[in-house]
Design a protein around this motif. Structure first.
Motif, PDB file in Angstrom:
ATOM      1  N   PHE A 120      39.735  45.216  39.632  1.00 42.68           N
ATOM      2  CA  PHE A 120      40.079  44.523  38.400  1.00 42.68           C
ATOM      3  C   PHE A 120      41.276  45.232  37.775  1.00 42.68           C
ATOM      4  N   GLU A 121      42.024  44.516  36.962  1.00 50.64           N
ATOM      5  CA  GLU A 121      43.217  45.096  36.354  1.00 50.64           C
ATOM      6  C   GLU A 121      42.866  46.331  35.529  1.00 50.64           C
TER       7      GLU A 121
ATOM      8  N   ALA B 233      41.243  48.921  36.171  1.00 47.68           N
ATOM      9  CA  ALA B 233      39.847  49.359  36.249  1.00 47.68           C
ATOM     10  C   ALA B 233      39.739  50.785  36.761  1.00 47.68           C
TER      11      ALA B 233
ATOM     12  N   ARG C 246      35.813  49.931  34.195  1.00 45.81           N
ATOM     13  CA  ARG C 246      35.611  48.699  34.965  1.00 45.81           C
ATOM     14  C   ARG C 246      34.641  47.780  34.239  1.00 45.81           C
TER      15      ARG C 246
ATOM     16  N   VAL D 123      33.109  35.103  37.861  1.00 47.84           N
ATOM     17  CA  VAL D 123      34.409  35.731  38.087  1.00 47.84           C
ATOM     18  C   VAL D 123      35.336  34.732  38.771  1.00 47.84           C
TER      19      VAL D 123
ATOM     20  N   ALA E  75      38.340  34.813  41.328  1.00 52.41           N
ATOM     21  CA  ALA E  75      38.776  35.818  42.295  1.00 52.41           C
ATOM     22  C   ALA E  75      39.584  35.189  43.419  1.00 52.41           C
TER      23      ALA E  75
ATOM     24  N   CYS F 239      40.055  40.790  42.236  1.00 51.74           N
ATOM     25  CA  CYS F 239      40.426  40.210  40.943  1.00 51.74           C
ATOM     26  C   CYS F 239      41.684  40.861  40.396  1.00 51.74           C
ATOM     27  N   VAL F 240      42.486  41.410  41.294  1.00 50.56           N
ATOM     28  CA  VAL F 240      43.738  42.049  40.897  1.00 50.56           C
ATOM     29  C   VAL F 240      44.714  41.959  42.072  1.00 50.56           C
TER      30      VAL F 240
ATOM     31  N   GLY G 163      46.070  41.344  36.867  1.00 47.18           N
ATOM     32  CA  GLY G 163      45.024  40.374  37.147  1.00 47.18           C
ATOM     33  C   GLY G 163      45.576  38.986  37.417  1.00 47.18           C
TER      34      GLY G 163
ATOM     35  N   GLY H  22      39.659  37.534  37.158  1.00 46.95           N
ATOM     36  CA  GLY H  22      38.754  38.434  36.455  1.00 46.95           C
ATOM     37  C   GLY H  22      37.531  37.708  35.942  1.00 46.95           C
TER      38      GLY H  22
END
Length: 252
Positions: free
Chosen positions: A107-108, A110, A115, A124, A126, A141-142, A149, A153
């Motif tokens: 994740f962005e 994270a 996280r 989510v 994704a 998710c990134v 992201g 996310g």
């Protein structure tokens, strides 16, 4: 190809080169129902259905009403967390596919401390990063190149609506109205409705807004409009009539 054009193909048909996208940089992206024959350097349908081309994205596929979702690399999907296991979340994409894995740190920005803490049932948005018949799908998710992201996310609030795989693919076109004949979301937005959407290629659409009672009604109405457009195969003119009816209902 305009939304009014319908090109129906059968397995083994010859595809007119005039309708094949010609991207300037990347190679053509072939979706479900098509394969590249190296011996003849041709693209051949493997199923019967409507040929769809998206010149904006340089992609094409055959739209068929049958089949279940099969994960493919780079697909955008909406999944539901089933549980956390080790350093991964297990994510359900459909009743017909094994749980996908989503790393806790994918994740962005994270870290182990920052996280997202996602409970079972959380949603989510994704991207599929690994998909083959011998391994469970993997998600992220990134972006691995930018660290951002880019809209992926956790999805908070809102509601998820099931649509056909064909409808999901049309909604993900660069110009859904022009290439796929799907204008209902654009028409609803033109009427002043404020909502967000995320479309999963696994046949799921998330519609979000704030949590007021009026906007909950609006989210339900948007989802109903999507499903009715999908199930009834409405053309753009019929979608306009549907939107007018929904706006009358919301104004009561």
């Amino acid at each position: 190809m305009a939304a009014t054009d319908r090109i129906i193909v059968l397995p083994g048909d010859t595809i007119d080169p005039a309708v094949i996208p010609t991207p300037r940089r990347n190679a053509i992206r072939l979706g479900p129902g098509l394969r590249h024959v190296q011996a003849t350097n041709s693209i051949v349908p493997t199923v019967a259905g409507q040929l769809i081309t998206d010149h904006g994205k340089g992609s094409m596929w055959v739209e068929s009403s049958t089949g279940h979702y099969i994960p493919a690399i780079s697909d955008l999907v909406i999944g539901q967390i089933t549980r956390s296991q080790g350093d991964y979340y297990l994510v359900n994409l459909s009743p017909y596919t094994p749980n996908a894995t989503l790393p806790h740190l994918s994740f962005e920005a994270a870290t182990k401390k920052t996280r997202p803490q996602l409970n079972p049932g959380a949603l989510v948005y994704a991207r599929v990063t690994l998909a083959n018949r011998h391994m469970d799908p993997e998600l992220e998710c990134v972006s691995q190149t930018t660290g951002k992201g880019d809209g992926l996310g956790p999805l908070t609030g809102g509601m998820v609506f099931d649509v056909s795989l064909g409808m999901a693919r049309r909604l993900l076109l660069s110009k859904p109205r022009e290439y796929g004949g799907v204008a209902v979301l654009e028409l609803l937005a033109d009427e002043g409705l404020a909502f967000e959407t995320a479309v999963g290629r696994n046949g799921k659409v998330w519609v979000g807004s704030d949590k007021s009672e009026a906007n909950t009604r609006m989210v339900i109405a948007v989802g109903r409009a999507l499903r009715e457009t999908d199930e009834r195969g409405l053309d753009v003119e019929a979608q306009k009539k549907l939107v007018r009816r929904i706006m009358k209902e919301l104004s009561r």
